[in-house]
Motif scaffolding. Structure first.
Motif, PDB file in Angstrom:
ATOM      1  N   VAL A  74      12.639   9.302  -2.356  1.00 22.85           N
ATOM      2  CA  VAL A  74      13.654  10.242  -1.865  1.00 22.85           C
ATOM      3  C   VAL A  74      14.947  10.057  -2.654  1.00 22.85           C
ATOM      4  N   ILE A  75      15.358   8.826  -2.833  1.00 25.35           N
ATOM      5  CA  ILE A  75      16.584   8.540  -3.580  1.00 25.35           C
ATOM      6  C   ILE A  75      16.440   8.971  -5.028  1.00 25.35           C
ATOM      7  N   MET A  76      15.298   8.670  -5.647  1.00 26.93           N
ATOM      8  CA  MET A  76      15.091   9.036  -7.046  1.00 26.93           C
ATOM      9  C   MET A  76      15.095  10.553  -7.234  1.00 26.93           C
ATOM     10  N   PHE A  77      14.428  11.288  -6.364  1.00 24.98           N
ATOM     11  CA  PHE A  77      14.440  12.753  -6.435  1.00 24.98           C
ATOM     12  C   PHE A  77      15.862  13.271  -6.266  1.00 24.98           C
ATOM     13  N   SER A  78      16.582  12.711  -5.283  1.00 25.36           N
ATOM     14  CA  SER A  78      17.951  13.158  -5.019  1.00 25.36           C
ATOM     15  C   SER A  78      18.854  12.942  -6.221  1.00 25.36           C
ATOM     16  N   VAL A  79      18.796  11.757  -6.796  1.00 22.34           N
ATOM     17  CA  VAL A  79      19.645  11.454  -7.949  1.00 22.34           C
ATOM     18  C   VAL A  79      19.262  12.321  -9.142  1.00 22.34           C
ATOM     19  N   PHE A  80      17.982  12.435  -9.414  1.00 19.72           N
ATOM     20  CA  PHE A  80      17.542  13.171 -10.593  1.00 19.72           C
ATOM     21  C   PHE A  80      17.812  14.668 -10.471  1.00 19.72           C
ATOM     22  N   PHE A  81      17.361  15.271  -9.363  1.00 21.01           N
ATOM     23  CA  PHE A  81      17.447  16.726  -9.233  1.00 21.01           C
ATOM     24  C   PHE A  81      18.799  17.228  -8.742  1.00 21.01           C
ATOM     25  N   GLU A  82      19.567  16.379  -8.058  1.00 20.03           N
ATOM     26  CA  GLU A  82      20.840  16.853  -7.507  1.00 20.03           C
ATOM     27  C   GLU A  82      22.071  16.315  -8.215  1.00 20.03           C
ATOM     28  N   PHE A  83      21.923  15.273  -9.019  1.00 16.61           N
ATOM     29  CA  PHE A  83      23.076  14.743  -9.734  1.00 16.61           C
ATOM     30  C   PHE A  83      22.894  14.792 -11.248  1.00 16.61           C
ATOM     31  N   PHE A  84      21.769  14.282 -11.727  1.00 20.27           N
ATOM     32  CA  PHE A  84      21.558  14.213 -13.169  1.00 20.27           C
ATOM     33  C   PHE A  84      21.313  15.591 -13.795  1.00 20.27           C
ATOM     34  N   LEU A  85      20.302  16.307 -13.321  1.00 18.78           N
ATOM     35  CA  LEU A  85      19.960  17.603 -13.924  1.00 18.78           C
ATOM     36  C   LEU A  85      21.089  18.640 -13.864  1.00 18.78           C
ATOM     37  N   PRO A  86      21.849  18.747 -12.758  1.00 17.33           N
ATOM     38  CA  PRO A  86      22.953  19.724 -12.759  1.00 17.33           C
ATOM     39  C   PRO A  86      24.013  19.438 -13.832  1.00 17.33           C
ATOM     40  N   GLN A  87      24.141  18.194 -14.256  1.00 14.66           N
ATOM     41  CA  GLN A  87      25.085  17.863 -15.324  1.00 14.66           C
ATOM     42  C   GLN A  87      24.526  18.203 -16.697  1.00 14.66           C
ATOM     43  N   GLN A  88      23.210  18.330 -16.788  1.00 13.38           N
ATOM     44  CA  GLN A  88      22.561  18.575 -18.068  1.00 13.38           C
ATOM     45  C   GLN A  88      22.322  20.056 -18.353  1.00 13.38           C
ATOM     46  N   SER A  89      22.171  20.842 -17.302  1.00 15.49           N
ATOM     47  CA  SER A  89      21.806  22.244 -17.498  1.00 15.49           C
ATOM     48  C   SER A  89      22.375  23.114 -16.376  1.00 15.49           C
ATOM     49  N   PRO A  90      22.905  24.285 -16.721  1.00 13.14           N
ATOM     50  CA  PRO A  90      23.405  25.190 -15.675  1.00 13.14           C
ATOM     51  C   PRO A  90      22.276  25.794 -14.828  1.00 13.14           C
ATOM     52  N   GLN A  91      21.045  25.627 -15.253  1.00 17.10           N
ATOM     53  CA  GLN A  91      19.898  26.119 -14.483  1.00 17.10           C
ATOM     54  C   GLN A  91      19.769  25.357 -13.162  1.00 17.10           C
ATOM     55  N   TYR A  92      20.246  24.120 -13.121  1.00 15.51           N
ATOM     56  CA  TYR A  92      20.144  23.284 -11.933  1.00 15.51           C
ATOM     57  C   TYR A  92      21.503  23.218 -11.246  1.00 15.51           C
ATOM     58  N   VAL A  93      21.473  23.299  -9.917  1.00 18.60           N
ATOM     59  CA  VAL A  93      22.706  23.320  -9.138  1.00 18.60           C
ATOM     60  C   VAL A  93      22.621  22.245  -8.061  1.00 18.60           C
ATOM     61  N   TYR A  94      23.718  21.515  -7.895  1.00 12.51           N
ATOM     62  CA  TYR A  94      23.783  20.516  -6.829  1.00 12.51           C
ATOM     63  C   TYR A  94      23.785  21.221  -5.471  1.00 12.51           C
ATOM     64  N   ASP A  95      22.912  20.774  -4.570  1.00  5.33           N
ATOM     65  CA  ASP A  95      22.855  21.325  -3.218  1.00  5.33           C
ATOM     66  C   ASP A  95      22.570  20.168  -2.258  1.00  5.33           C
ATOM     67  N   PRO A  96      23.549  19.789  -1.446  1.00  6.24           N
ATOM     68  CA  PRO A  96      23.320  18.662  -0.530  1.00  6.24           C
ATOM     69  C   PRO A  96      22.197  18.933   0.470  1.00  6.24           C
ATOM     70  N   TRP A  97      21.913  20.209   0.754  1.00 12.47           N
ATOM     71  CA  TRP A  97      20.811  20.527   1.666  1.00 12.47           C
ATOM     72  C   TRP A  97      19.465  20.149   1.056  1.00 12.47           C
ATOM     73  N   ASP A  98      19.377  20.158  -0.260  1.00 20.09           N
ATOM     74  CA  ASP A  98      18.145  19.716  -0.923  1.00 20.09           C
ATOM     75  C   ASP A  98      17.878  18.243  -0.634  1.00 20.09           C
ATOM     76  N   ILE A  99      18.937  17.450  -0.621  1.00 13.31           N
ATOM     77  CA  ILE A  99      18.788  16.018  -0.324  1.00 13.31           C
ATOM     78  C   ILE A  99      18.257  15.847   1.097  1.00 13.31           C
ATOM     79  N   LEU A 100      18.763  16.648   2.024  1.00 16.41           N
ATOM     80  CA  LEU A 100      18.250  16.601   3.393  1.00 16.41           C
ATOM     81  C   LEU A 100      16.766  16.984   3.425  1.00 16.41           C
ATOM     82  N   CYS A 101      16.399  17.979   2.637  1.00 18.14           N
ATOM     83  CA  CYS A 101      14.986  18.388   2.565  1.00 18.14           C
ATOM     84  C   CYS A 101      14.107  17.263   2.029  1.00 18.14           C
TER      85      CYS A 101
END
Length: 122
Positions: A74-101
């Motif tokens: 859960v932590i690895m998915f959250s960090v990768f998809f919600e923090f790392f990828l949004p900084q690398q590409s505008p295709q990805y957007v930080y969404d705290p609700w995703d972390i809850l999911c």
């Protein structure tokens, strides 16, 4: 105990496959589904598939993932998809609700493996 042949996994994997297939077409889906379905299923499906692979590699059919490992995913998915990828590409957007999911998905996985599967053995 079943992993990828368990009916719950098969139903959820089918939901994801249908969702992904529809996403590739021009079918308009509700915003909740397009925004959160994949996140709600991700940890559950990935950990089930990972457990299946680990069991095959170790030849240990009763092995279960420790709860700490599930929540590490859960932590690895959250960090990768919600923090790392949004900084690398505008295709990805930080969404705290995703972390809850992700957390809900991990909790559902633990509940399934620890509670429902143990009750099924009795």
């Amino acid at each position: 105990m079943k992993t990828i042949s368990h009916p719950i996994f098969l139903v959820l994997a089918t939901f994801y496959a249908v969702y992904y297939g529809l996403k590739q077409t021009d079918v308009v889906l509700p915003v909740f589904i397009t925004s959160y379905l994949a996140d709600l299923l991700s940890i559950f499906l990935v950990n089930t598939f990972a457990l299946w692979i680990i069991r095959k590699m170790k030849n240990s059919p009763k092995l279960e993932l420790p709860i700490a490992m599930v929540f590490l995913s859960v932590i690895m998915f959250s960090v990768f998809f919600e923090f790392f990828l949004p900084q690398q590409s505008p295709q990805y957007v930080y969404d705290p609700w995703d972390i809850l999911c992700y957390f809900i998905s991990g909790t559902a996985y633990v509940f399934w493996r620890r509670v429902l599967m143990r009750n099924a053995e009795r």
